[in-house]
Scaffold this active site. Sequence first.
Site, PDB file in Angstrom:
ATOM      1  N   TRP A   1      39.477  47.388  51.319  1.00  0.00           N
ATOM      2  CA  TRP A   1      38.246  46.380  52.112  1.00  0.00           C
ATOM      3  C   TRP A   1      38.465  45.639  52.886  1.00  0.00           C
ATOM      4  O   TRP A   1      37.896  44.437  53.615  1.00  0.00           O
ATOM      5  CB  TRP A   1      38.633  45.429  50.738  1.00  0.00           C
ATOM      6  CG  TRP A   1      39.540  45.307  50.041  1.00  0.00           C
ATOM      7  CD1 TRP A   1      40.586  43.999  50.555  1.00  0.00           C
ATOM      8  CD2 TRP A   1      40.671  45.773  49.267  1.00  0.00           C
ATOM      9  NE1 TRP A   1      41.678  44.235  49.897  1.00  0.00           N
ATOM     10  CE2 TRP A   1      41.738  45.062  49.290  1.00  0.00           C
ATOM     11  CE3 TRP A   1      40.197  46.921  48.256  1.00  0.00           C
ATOM     12  CZ2 TRP A   1      43.304  45.936  48.253  1.00  0.00           C
ATOM     13  CZ3 TRP A   1      41.569  47.380  47.561  1.00  0.00           C
ATOM     14  CH2 TRP A   1      42.071  47.176  47.104  1.00  0.00           C
ATOM     15  N   ARG A   2      39.655  45.479  53.671  1.00  0.00           N
ATOM     16  CA  ARG A   2      39.717  45.437  54.839  1.00  0.00           C
ATOM     17  C   ARG A   2      39.693  45.687  56.251  1.00  0.00           C
ATOM     18  O   ARG A   2      40.138  45.103  57.503  1.00  0.00           O
ATOM     19  CB  ARG A   2      41.622  45.267  55.335  1.00  0.00           C
ATOM     20  CG  ARG A   2      42.178  43.676  53.990  1.00  0.00           C
ATOM     21  CD  ARG A   2      43.476  43.769  54.887  1.00  0.00           C
ATOM     22  NE  ARG A   2      44.310  42.913  53.620  1.00  0.00           N
ATOM     23  CZ  ARG A   2      45.309  43.047  53.875  1.00  0.00           C
ATOM     24  NH1 ARG A   2      47.034  43.270  54.530  1.00  0.00           N
ATOM     25  NH2 ARG A   2      46.189  41.574  52.731  1.00  0.00           N
TER      26      ARG A   2
ATOM     27  N   GLN B   1      44.558  40.364  38.148  1.00  0.00           N
ATOM     28  CA  GLN B   1      45.416  40.689  36.431  1.00  0.00           C
ATOM     29  C   GLN B   1      45.640  42.130  36.950  1.00  0.00           C
ATOM     30  O   GLN B   1      46.382  42.735  35.942  1.00  0.00           O
ATOM     31  CB  GLN B   1      44.824  40.344  35.703  1.00  0.00           C
ATOM     32  CG  GLN B   1      44.563  38.954  35.103  1.00  0.00           C
ATOM     33  CD  GLN B   1      45.369  38.120  34.753  1.00  0.00           C
ATOM     34  OE1 GLN B   1      46.311  38.500  34.280  1.00  0.00           O
ATOM     35  NE2 GLN B   1      45.037  37.096  34.694  1.00  0.00           N
ATOM     36  N   THR B   2      45.187  42.082  38.740  1.00  0.00           N
ATOM     37  CA  THR B   2      45.856  44.298  39.141  1.00  0.00           C
ATOM     38  C   THR B   2      46.738  44.334  40.476  1.00  0.00           C
ATOM     39  O   THR B   2      46.242  44.330  40.716  1.00  0.00           O
ATOM     40  CB  THR B   2      44.409  44.826  38.346  1.00  0.00           C
ATOM     41  OG1 THR B   2      43.850  44.155  37.745  1.00  0.00           O
ATOM     42  CG2 THR B   2      44.743  46.473  38.644  1.00  0.00           C
TER      43      THR B   2
ATOM     44  N   LEU C   1      40.703  48.555  34.294  1.00  0.00           N
ATOM     45  CA  LEU C   1      40.839  47.160  34.668  1.00  0.00           C
ATOM     46  C   LEU C   1      40.580  46.304  33.344  1.00  0.00           C
ATOM     47  O   LEU C   1      41.629  45.088  33.846  1.00  0.00           O
ATOM     48  CB  LEU C   1      40.055  47.612  35.859  1.00  0.00           C
ATOM     49  CG  LEU C   1      39.582  47.740  37.038  1.00  0.00           C
ATOM     50  CD1 LEU C   1      38.550  47.681  38.135  1.00  0.00           C
ATOM     51  CD2 LEU C   1      40.908  47.780  37.578  1.00  0.00           C
ATOM     52  N   GLY C   2      40.319  46.101  32.516  1.00  0.00           N
ATOM     53  CA  GLY C   2      40.291  45.162  31.633  1.00  0.00           C
ATOM     54  C   GLY C   2      38.983  43.957  31.619  1.00  0.00           C
ATOM     55  O   GLY C   2      38.644  43.260  33.032  1.00  0.00           O
ATOM     56  N   TYR C   3      39.446  43.070  31.056  1.00  0.00           N
ATOM     57  CA  TYR C   3      38.876  41.910  31.253  1.00  0.00           C
ATOM     58  C   TYR C   3      37.587  42.298  31.388  1.00  0.00           C
ATOM     59  O   TYR C   3      36.527  41.475  32.532  1.00  0.00           O
ATOM     60  CB  TYR C   3      39.229  40.456  32.193  1.00  0.00           C
ATOM     61  CG  TYR C   3      41.111  40.355  31.801  1.00  0.00           C
ATOM     62  CD1 TYR C   3      41.519  39.387  30.938  1.00  0.00           C
ATOM     63  CD2 TYR C   3      41.597  41.042  32.429  1.00  0.00           C
ATOM     64  CE1 TYR C   3      42.519  39.355  30.334  1.00  0.00           C
ATOM     65  CE2 TYR C   3      43.497  40.978  31.599  1.00  0.00           C
ATOM     66  CZ  TYR C   3      43.434  40.013  30.902  1.00  0.00           C
ATOM     67  OH  TYR C   3      44.710  39.538  30.415  1.00  0.00           O
TER      68      TYR C   3
ATOM     69  N   THR D   1      45.550  38.268  26.674  1.00  0.00           N
ATOM     70  CA  THR D   1      46.447  37.030  27.220  1.00  0.00           C
ATOM     71  C   THR D   1      47.236  36.433  26.098  1.00  0.00           C
ATOM     72  O   THR D   1      48.423  35.827  26.594  1.00  0.00           O
ATOM     73  CB  THR D   1      45.383  36.112  28.332  1.00  0.00           C
ATOM     74  OG1 THR D   1      44.920  37.314  28.697  1.00  0.00           O
ATOM     75  CG2 THR D   1      45.861  35.176  28.904  1.00  0.00           C
TER      76      THR D   1
ATOM     77  N   TYR E   1      39.810  30.310  44.834  1.00  0.00           N
ATOM     78  CA  TYR E   1      40.491  31.061  45.212  1.00  0.00           C
ATOM     79  C   TYR E   1      39.680  32.149  45.712  1.00  0.00           C
ATOM     80  O   TYR E   1      39.548  32.601  46.872  1.00  0.00           O
ATOM     81  CB  TYR E   1      41.511  31.806  44.172  1.00  0.00           C
ATOM     82  CG  TYR E   1      41.990  32.826  44.888  1.00  0.00           C
ATOM     83  CD1 TYR E   1      42.839  32.980  46.367  1.00  0.00           C
ATOM     84  CD2 TYR E   1      41.595  34.849  44.542  1.00  0.00           C
ATOM     85  CE1 TYR E   1      43.229  33.544  46.652  1.00  0.00           C
ATOM     86  CE2 TYR E   1      42.408  35.204  45.257  1.00  0.00           C
ATOM     87  CZ  TYR E   1      42.813  35.104  46.504  1.00  0.00           C
ATOM     88  OH  TYR E   1      42.684  36.540  47.172  1.00  0.00           O
TER      89      TYR E   1
ATOM     90  N   ASP F   1      46.289  31.667  45.620  1.00  0.00           N
ATOM     91  CA  ASP F   1      46.408  32.543  44.697  1.00  0.00           C
ATOM     92  C   ASP F   1      47.828  32.401  44.055  1.00  0.00           C
ATOM     93  O   ASP F   1      48.716  31.436  44.726  1.00  0.00           O
ATOM     94  CB  ASP F   1      46.267  34.258  44.720  1.00  0.00           C
ATOM     95  CG  ASP F   1      47.151  34.563  46.173  1.00  0.00           C
ATOM     96  OD1 ASP F   1      47.685  34.131  46.714  1.00  0.00           O
ATOM     97  OD2 ASP F   1      46.589  35.984  46.103  1.00  0.00           O
TER      98      ASP F   1
ATOM     99  N   GLU G   1      39.000  41.029  45.806  1.00  0.00           N
ATOM    100  CA  GLU G   1      39.051  40.317  45.265  1.00  0.00           C
ATOM    101  C   GLU G   1      38.983  39.942  43.216  1.00  0.00           C
ATOM    102  O   GLU G   1      40.180  39.387  42.654  1.00  0.00           O
ATOM    103  CB  GLU G   1      39.131  38.472  46.154  1.00  0.00           C
ATOM    104  CG  GLU G   1      39.120  38.777  46.926  1.00  0.00           C
ATOM    105  CD  GLU G   1      40.644  38.645  47.422  1.00  0.00           C
ATOM    106  OE1 GLU G   1      41.133  38.301  46.537  1.00  0.00           O
ATOM    107  OE2 GLU G   1      41.097  39.390  48.221  1.00  0.00           O
TER     108      GLU G   1
END
Length: 373
Positions: free
Chosen positions: A29-30, A47-48, A85-87, A318, A125, A143, A42
Amino acid sequence: MIMWDDAKIKDFQETLLTWYDREKRDLPWRRDHEPYHIWVSEIMLQQTQVNTVIPYYERFMDWFPTVESFASAPEERILKAWEGLGYYSRVRNMQKAAKQVVQDYAGKWPQTANELQNLVGIGPYTAGAIASIAFNESVPAVDGNAFRVFSRLFEIEDDIAKPQTRVIFERVIQQVISNERPGDFNQAIMDLGSSYMTAKNPDPEHSPVKRFNQAYLDGKELEFPVKSKKPRPIEMAYVALVIETDKGFLFEKRSSKGMLANLLAFPLLKVDDLKENPNDELLTDELVVKLNQWSQENLNQLLVFSPLEGQMVKHTFTHQKWLIDLFVVKTEAFDLSYFPGEFILEKDFDQIAVPKVQQKIWDRYLSLSSNKF
């Protein structure tokens, strides 16, 4: 806390960015300044770890190469892309934001941090990261890495667990950020915080900014950042029902609210909800009776469950830690007219988004069960 003069700020900027130009991580992504790419990365990185995110990011871009393609994708497809990835509320909010970009901004991303925060799921952020990297706005991206780096550089003693502390860091960073290269500055801080200035086992002696690191110079590196401890996750007892039929396993479509919202999963019942008195302790035989009753009331089908022996499944969110016992039954398929679920064959599991706790339940079932249809 002592702030630096202009000469020291310029020295710090040059030192940091020279190191970044030489050592920056090669991340997918850069490779451009496309806001869509920055945004997706981002949100995934919340959390990863970076190494975990890379294959997810690459697959996501293969499936949804533009914000328009993501905005119009079926929910089942975006949940599958996010699997592991969760959430899952993150990716649902992402699609809402993508639709805002397409519908409200004609596919053109807002270019300031303030305006970016009008998009669903984008906080200070993420807005700072996108605005600085994609649009060269001189704005901090605060962050965990930034908290760690700047608390050590300036020995900032404010508790980073408190929301109001972010404002303190934003003010400090705003004074030292490079106005010419704000995006590179923020990414350099990210790299610094994940290498020489990690939370545990940092290497300040070899850090490119060690002469600016006041906590290191004072021998107090590990005292920063200051962070009060979170309360331990509350333990909650559940039972998972693995109902195997000749048409597949029964999956329940979970409620639109709460944990695992809107996802398909084995029926999960909170043990406290099966009790007549909250102070009761249900023995295994009593649980079986309760589950048999549950099947009659919710499935219009009397099923006789058996406990699956072995260790319970444990999964920590969490704020909650789920302790899950498995109860199983094999039966013929039955009518699901009054139950929010469906039968899914094992060979089709890869077509649905499977939360991690569900995968743990399935792995435990496979390791302990036998005599399938």
